[in-house]
Design a protein around this motif. Structure first.
Motif, mmCIF file in Angstrom:
data_model
loop_
_atom_site.group_PDB
_atom_site.id
_atom_site.type_symbol
_atom_site.label_atom_id
_atom_site.label_comp_id
_atom_site.label_asym_id
_atom_site.label_seq_id
_atom_site.Cartn_x
_atom_site.Cartn_y
_atom_site.Cartn_z
ATOM 1 N N GLU A 150 4.363 -18.964 55.107
ATOM 2 C CA GLU A 150 5.437 -18.469 54.768
ATOM 3 C C GLU A 150 6.161 -17.695 55.929
ATOM 4 O O GLU A 150 7.294 -17.670 56.409
ATOM 5 C CB GLU A 150 5.629 -17.606 53.166
ATOM 6 C CG GLU A 150 6.796 -17.807 52.611
ATOM 7 C CD GLU A 150 7.407 -19.348 52.388
ATOM 8 O OE1 GLU A 150 8.400 -19.656 52.768
ATOM 9 O OE2 GLU A 150 6.545 -20.193 51.792
ATOM 10 N N HIS A 151 5.213 -16.553 56.144
ATOM 11 C CA HIS A 151 5.335 -15.793 57.067
ATOM 12 C C HIS A 151 4.421 -15.211 58.087
ATOM 13 O O HIS A 151 3.406 -15.362 57.833
ATOM 14 C CB HIS A 151 6.000 -13.919 56.560
ATOM 15 C CG HIS A 151 7.206 -14.138 55.581
ATOM 16 N ND1 HIS A 151 8.273 -14.782 55.751
ATOM 17 C CD2 HIS A 151 7.092 -14.249 54.203
ATOM 18 C CE1 HIS A 151 9.057 -14.726 54.721
ATOM 19 N NE2 HIS A 151 8.229 -14.346 53.784
ATOM 20 N N ASP A 216 0.628 -15.588 50.947
ATOM 21 C CA ASP A 216 1.296 -16.831 51.178
ATOM 22 C C ASP A 216 1.598 -16.697 52.815
ATOM 23 O O ASP A 216 2.219 -17.550 53.471
ATOM 24 C CB ASP A 216 2.604 -17.321 50.730
ATOM 25 C CG ASP A 216 3.609 -15.935 50.875
ATOM 26 O OD1 ASP A 216 3.274 -15.064 51.384
ATOM 27 O OD2 ASP A 216 4.894 -16.091 50.181
ATOM 28 N N SER A 217 0.982 -15.748 53.367
ATOM 29 C CA SER A 217 1.547 -15.415 54.782
ATOM 30 C C SER A 217 0.147 -14.983 55.788
ATOM 31 O O SER A 217 -0.857 -14.734 55.385
ATOM 32 C CB SER A 217 2.335 -14.156 54.929
ATOM 33 O OG SER A 217 3.682 -14.491 54.390
#
Ligand SMILES: *[C@@H]1O[C@H](CO)[C@@H](O)[C@H](O)[C@H]1NC(C)=O
Ligand SMILES: *[C@@H]1O[C@H](CO)[C@@H](O)[C@H](O)[C@H]1NC(C)=O
Ligand SMILES: *[C@@H]1O[C@H](CO)[C@@H](O)[C@H](O)[C@H]1NC(C)=O
Length: 229
Positions: A150-151, A216-217
């Motif tokens: 995500e990032h 998520d990153s």
């Protein structure tokens, strides 16, 4: 005299061959599935590399005609760090791209849905890792599961603070230098707010290493902080 002129001739020949391919210091970070595998400068130049699954091939930026002259590449940096730091990696070789596809670094192996990705200076490279040449001090990032991330966390803040003094650290998404604040990231046991910030207070002096994470990153760069009395 003879020996001297032979020496000079060899030196001249070597200078011509290595003209663009001198060893250069690049910043390398490798973020594996469960932890950071490498994060330090590495001295690298273009050269052949060998993997168990791919064999021995050049990896000096001239792959697939990407560059006219050889130089350090994203994958030569990986190979030289592996050699220096005694971790291993693997990659298959694709003749049609004249490049390796990295399948494993350390214990982090690709899966059906997770691949290794490579970024230069926080942008995905447009070409493969042996085609992508690297300039001195650029940042090479090999990231596991990069294409689902995500990032790409980027951490910044004061590097020298006083014990007991409050300091604000900021986590942003470094991808393409968008620098959008990332809330919900963990830093030193605290969670960043919507502005991507946390306030930290270190009660005692000493060196501290900070790294932001988010499930998520891709975890952030390491920020070395010196807490002074
Ligand atoms: C380097 O790899 C190329 C193929 O990419 C091969 O032709 C050459 O012989 C290799 N050189 C060395 C020194 O292994
Ligand atoms: C990294 O990218 C930024 C933004 O594109 C640029 O300003 C900077 O000069 C680049 N740094 C290097 C070392 O290439
Ligand atoms: C990042 O930049 C590249 C090249 O400029 C572009 O292709 C890509 O879509 C951008 N990605 C994001 C998430 O902005």
């Amino acid at each position: 005299m003879r020996a001297l002129s032979l020496g000079s001739t060899l030196f001249l020949a070597a200078s011509l061959v290595f003209a663009n391919n001198f060893p250069r210091l690049v910043n390398l970070r490798i973020e594996g599935a469960t932890g950071t595998i490498y994060e330090a400068p590495i001295l690298t130049r273009g050269h052949n590399i060998t993997t168990a699954s791919g064999g021995n091939h050049h990896c000096d930026g001239t792959n697939f005609g990407a560059n006219a002259s050889p130089g350090a590449t994203c994958t030569s940096a990986l190979a030289d760090a592996a050699h220096l730091d005694r971790f291993t990696f693997d990659g298959t070789f694709f003749e049609e791209f004249d490049d390796f596809f990295i399948t494993r670094i350390g214990d982090s192996s690709e899966t059906a849905t997770q691949d290794w990705g490579v970024l230069l200076n926080f942008s995905f490279t447009p070409v493969g890792g042996c085609q992508q040449e690297v300039k001195p001090f650029q940042h090479v990032l090999w990231a596991f599961d990069a294409f689902n991330a995500e990032h790409f966390l980027k951490l910044d803040g004061p590097r020298v603070i006083h014990a007991g003094q409050a300091a604000t650290y900021t986590v942003v998404d470094g991808l393409n230098h968008t620098n959008v604040p990332v809330g919900g990231a963990t830093l030193n046991g605290q969670t960043t707010n919507a502005a991507g910030q946390v306030t930290l207070i270190f009660p005692s002096p000493g060196p501290r290493s900070l790294k932001a994470t988010k499930s998520d990153s891709i975890r952030s760069n390491r920020l070395d902080v010196l807490v002074v009395p």
